[in-house]
Design a protein around this motif. Structure first.
Motif, PDB file in Angstrom:
ATOM      1  N   ARG A 144       1.074  -0.991   0.163  1.00  0.00           N
ATOM      2  CA  ARG A 144       0.324   0.348  -0.241  1.00  0.00           C
ATOM      3  C   ARG A 144       1.230   1.563   0.286  1.00  0.00           C
ATOM      4  O   ARG A 144       1.801   1.755   1.360  1.00  0.00           O
ATOM      5  CB  ARG A 144      -0.685   0.291   1.104  1.00  0.00           C
ATOM      6  N   GLY A 145      -0.228   2.175  -1.054  1.00  0.00           N
ATOM      7  CA  GLY A 145       0.948   3.889  -0.956  1.00  0.00           C
ATOM      8  C   GLY A 145       0.189   4.792  -1.956  1.00  0.00           C
ATOM      9  O   GLY A 145      -0.662   3.894  -2.782  1.00  0.00           O
ATOM     10  N   ASP A 146       0.612   6.171  -1.742  1.00  0.00           N
ATOM     11  CA  ASP A 146      -0.757   6.820  -2.413  1.00  0.00           C
ATOM     12  C   ASP A 146      -0.079   6.631  -3.507  1.00  0.00           C
ATOM     13  O   ASP A 146      -0.972   6.461  -4.661  1.00  0.00           O
ATOM     14  CB  ASP A 146       0.508   8.181  -1.982  1.00  0.00           C
ATOM     15  N   HIS A 147       1.376   6.176  -4.575  1.00  0.00           N
ATOM     16  CA  HIS A 147       1.268   6.157  -5.270  1.00  0.00           C
ATOM     17  C   HIS A 147       1.022   4.695  -5.831  1.00  0.00           C
ATOM     18  O   HIS A 147       0.079   4.692  -7.343  1.00  0.00           O
ATOM     19  CB  HIS A 147       2.716   6.412  -5.634  1.00  0.00           C
ATOM     20  N   TYR A 148       1.110   3.386  -5.271  1.00  0.00           N
ATOM     21  CA  TYR A 148       0.645   2.375  -6.180  1.00  0.00           C
ATOM     22  C   TYR A 148      -0.504   1.830  -6.375  1.00  0.00           C
ATOM     23  O   TYR A 148      -1.470   1.776  -7.008  1.00  0.00           O
ATOM     24  CB  TYR A 148       1.082   1.097  -5.148  1.00  0.00           C
ATOM     25  N   ASP A 149      -0.982   2.993  -5.101  1.00  0.00           N
ATOM     26  CA  ASP A 149      -2.651   2.747  -4.801  1.00  0.00           C
ATOM     27  C   ASP A 149      -3.416   3.909  -6.180  1.00  0.00           C
ATOM     28  O   ASP A 149      -4.740   3.573  -5.988  1.00  0.00           O
ATOM     29  CB  ASP A 149      -3.013   3.107  -3.643  1.00  0.00           C
ATOM     30  N   MET A 150      -2.679   4.441  -6.550  1.00  0.00           N
ATOM     31  CA  MET A 150      -3.303   5.908  -6.766  1.00  0.00           C
ATOM     32  C   MET A 150      -4.181   6.726  -6.314  1.00  0.00           C
ATOM     33  O   MET A 150      -5.280   7.276  -6.908  1.00  0.00           O
ATOM     34  CB  MET A 150      -3.502   6.037  -8.752  1.00  0.00           C
ATOM     35  N   SER A 151      -3.883   6.937  -4.726  1.00  0.00           N
ATOM     36  CA  SER A 151      -4.975   7.908  -4.074  1.00  0.00           C
ATOM     37  C   SER A 151      -5.264   9.115  -4.753  1.00  0.00           C
ATOM     38  O   SER A 151      -4.757   9.744  -5.866  1.00  0.00           O
ATOM     39  CB  SER A 151      -4.362   7.660  -3.017  1.00  0.00           C
ATOM     40  N   LEU A 152      -6.395  10.132  -4.098  1.00  0.00           N
ATOM     41  CA  LEU A 152      -6.803  11.270  -4.579  1.00  0.00           C
ATOM     42  C   LEU A 152      -5.583  11.926  -4.130  1.00  0.00           C
ATOM     43  O   LEU A 152      -4.944  13.293  -5.441  1.00  0.00           O
ATOM     44  CB  LEU A 152      -7.761  11.131  -3.307  1.00  0.00           C
ATOM     45  N   ARG A 153      -4.892  11.924  -3.251  1.00  0.00           N
ATOM     46  CA  ARG A 153      -3.240  12.704  -3.153  1.00  0.00           C
ATOM     47  C   ARG A 153      -2.699  12.790  -4.385  1.00  0.00           C
ATOM     48  O   ARG A 153      -3.001  13.802  -4.386  1.00  0.00           O
ATOM     49  CB  ARG A 153      -2.824  12.261  -1.354  1.00  0.00           C
ATOM     50  N   ARG A 154      -2.283  11.467  -4.587  1.00  0.00           N
ATOM     51  CA  ARG A 154      -1.662  10.865  -5.581  1.00  0.00           C
ATOM     52  C   ARG A 154      -1.760  11.826  -6.947  1.00  0.00           C
ATOM     53  O   ARG A 154      -1.046  12.586  -7.926  1.00  0.00           O
ATOM     54  CB  ARG A 154      -1.181   9.939  -5.323  1.00  0.00           C
ATOM     55  N   ARG A 155      -3.604  12.083  -7.114  1.00  0.00           N
ATOM     56  CA  ARG A 155      -3.401  11.781  -8.376  1.00  0.00           C
ATOM     57  C   ARG A 155      -3.860  13.269  -8.503  1.00  0.00           C
ATOM     58  O   ARG A 155      -3.714  13.519 -10.091  1.00  0.00           O
ATOM     59  CB  ARG A 155      -5.375  11.142  -9.125  1.00  0.00           C
ATOM     60  N   VAL A 156      -4.406  14.617  -7.758  1.00  0.00           N
ATOM     61  CA  VAL A 156      -3.968  15.594  -7.505  1.00  0.00           C
ATOM     62  C   VAL A 156      -2.117  16.093  -7.424  1.00  0.00           C
ATOM     63  O   VAL A 156      -2.553  17.152  -8.576  1.00  0.00           O
ATOM     64  CB  VAL A 156      -5.099  15.890  -5.824  1.00  0.00           C
ATOM     65  N   PHE A 157      -1.641  15.030  -6.938  1.00  0.00           N
ATOM     66  CA  PHE A 157      -0.215  15.876  -7.115  1.00  0.00           C
ATOM     67  C   PHE A 157       0.144  16.238  -8.841  1.00  0.00           C
ATOM     68  O   PHE A 157       0.599  16.694  -8.644  1.00  0.00           O
ATOM     69  CB  PHE A 157       0.404  15.271  -5.794  1.00  0.00           C
ATOM     70  N   GLU A 158       0.150  14.826  -9.326  1.00  0.00           N
ATOM     71  CA  GLU A 158       0.126  14.321 -10.914  1.00  0.00           C
ATOM     72  C   GLU A 158      -0.635  15.396 -11.697  1.00  0.00           C
ATOM     73  O   GLU A 158       0.091  16.035 -12.429  1.00  0.00           O
ATOM     74  CB  GLU A 158      -0.556  13.190 -11.031  1.00  0.00           C
ATOM     75  N   THR A 159      -1.911  15.914 -11.409  1.00  0.00           N
ATOM     76  CA  THR A 159      -2.151  17.057 -12.394  1.00  0.00           C
ATOM     77  C   THR A 159      -1.790  18.127 -12.142  1.00  0.00           C
ATOM     78  O   THR A 159      -1.553  19.415 -12.909  1.00  0.00           O
ATOM     79  CB  THR A 159      -4.120  17.444 -12.004  1.00  0.00           C
ATOM     80  N   TRP A 160      -1.012  18.751 -10.833  1.00  0.00           N
ATOM     81  CA  TRP A 160      -0.774  20.007 -10.474  1.00  0.00           C
ATOM     82  C   TRP A 160       0.937  19.836 -11.375  1.00  0.00           C
ATOM     83  O   TRP A 160       1.255  20.823 -11.849  1.00  0.00           O
ATOM     84  CB  TRP A 160      -0.676  20.297  -9.027  1.00  0.00           C
ATOM     85  N   HIS A 161       1.751  18.671 -11.279  1.00  0.00           N
ATOM     86  CA  HIS A 161       2.270  18.497 -11.267  1.00  0.00           C
ATOM     87  C   HIS A 161       3.212  18.731 -12.780  1.00  0.00           C
ATOM     88  O   HIS A 161       4.244  20.034 -13.170  1.00  0.00           O
ATOM     89  CB  HIS A 161       3.796  17.701 -10.795  1.00  0.00           C
ATOM     90  N   LYS A 162       2.184  18.081 -13.421  1.00  0.00           N
ATOM     91  CA  LYS A 162       2.427  17.973 -14.806  1.00  0.00           C
ATOM     92  C   LYS A 162       1.785  19.513 -15.088  1.00  0.00           C
ATOM     93  O   LYS A 162       2.145  19.633 -16.390  1.00  0.00           O
ATOM     94  CB  LYS A 162       1.437  16.807 -15.654  1.00  0.00           C
ATOM     95  N   THR A 163       0.801  19.748 -15.316  1.00  0.00           N
ATOM     96  CA  THR A 163      -0.206  20.651 -15.498  1.00  0.00           C
ATOM     97  C   THR A 163       0.519  21.977 -15.615  1.00  0.00           C
ATOM     98  O   THR A 163       1.430  22.830 -16.394  1.00  0.00           O
ATOM     99  CB  THR A 163      -1.405  20.720 -15.452  1.00  0.00           C
ATOM    100  N   ILE A 164       1.400  22.106 -14.398  1.00  0.00           N
ATOM    101  CA  ILE A 164       1.672  23.651 -13.957  1.00  0.00           C
ATOM    102  C   ILE A 164       3.218  23.361 -14.656  1.00  0.00           C
ATOM    103  O   ILE A 164       3.944  24.475 -15.727  1.00  0.00           O
ATOM    104  CB  ILE A 164       2.239  23.595 -12.461  1.00  0.00           C
ATOM    105  N   GLY A 165       3.895  22.254 -14.365  1.00  0.00           N
ATOM    106  CA  GLY A 165       4.735  21.881 -15.296  1.00  0.00           C
ATOM    107  C   GLY A 165       5.446  22.391 -17.119  1.00  0.00           C
ATOM    108  O   GLY A 165       6.430  23.023 -17.366  1.00  0.00           O
TER     109      GLY A 165
END
Length: 239
Positions: A144-165
């Protein structure tokens, strides 16, 4: 080849501009550092992270979690952000902290969000997966982990990081163009900058056409794990 063209054009613009005394020394330092960071290092960091999670010679999916993209992405982004920060501090000191141009405002916006990008991984959560520290490969419950499980926290982070980047890379190129115009740059410098920018755009398009994009989850743990995680997330959203 396209990446090499970008590197050569960018470094040539920075070095020749400095040697040719095109700008006052402080302004030349600022421009050279910004051209190297936002014209070369940071775009290449984004390119590597998106299209080189799986290397050309890697026998994927039999071999996963290749470290090249992660190490290269971090190194390019940290060095690029540091050089750009030095460039900002140098020019702000020279102008007494006064920013009164569109170029200057855009530049500050870019740098503020750039450092938010650098800090944003602090919010990405835990990794998880069978190779994570504390996990046992034979016991899925320990993965179990945020990335492996693609938790809401991880999905929000990826959306921010990639879009802003990617948004910052576009705005940074516009800011460089505004700076070149503001400084009255000679034609040869504008040509080199255009070559540098076009090379990166073509490298991105070429990688996309070749189908080099692989989702991070799939690159780390394989397509099967990625598909399973997406199915789990979809079932949870349907409840």
């Amino acid at each position: 080849m396209l990446v090499a063209i970008n590197i050569v054009a960018t470094l040539s613009a920075a070095v020749i501009m400095w040697r040719a005394d095109v700008l006052p020394p402080i302004m030349a330092v600022h421009a050279a550092l910004m051209i190297v960071s936002w014209g070369c290092l940071l775009p290449l960091g984004g390119l590597v992270a998106r299209y080189f999670k799986v290397m050309p010679a890697q026998p994927f999916p039999d071999v996963v979690d290749h470290p090249f993209w992660w190490n290269c992405h971090r190194a390019l982004q940290y060095v690029g952000a540091t050089l750009a920060t030095v460039a900002v501090l140098v020019i702000l000191r020279d102008v007494g902290g006064h920013v009164g141009t569109v170029h200057g405002v855009c530049g500050l916006v870019v740098m503020v969000f750039a450092w938010l990008q650098v800090l944003s991984p602090l919010l990405r959560g835990t990794k998880g997966g069978p190779t994570d520290s504390g996990a046992e490969a034979a016991i899925a419950a320990t993965w179990r982990g945020d990335h492996y499980d693609m938790s809401l926290r991880r999905r929000v982070f990826e959306t921010w990081h990639k879009t802003i980047g990617w948004g910052l890379l576009v705005l940074a190129q516009i800011t460089i163009i505004l700076g070149a115009d503001l400084a009255g740059s000679p034609d040869w410098l504008c040509i080199l900058l255009a070559i540098s920018m076009m090379a990166i755009v073509l490298a991105i398009l070429d990688s996309h056409i070749r189908g080099r994009w692989v989702d991070t989850h799939a690159a780390l743990w394989g397509p099967a794990a990625w598909s399973g995680t997406r199915d789990d997330a979809r079932s949870m959203s349907d409840r």
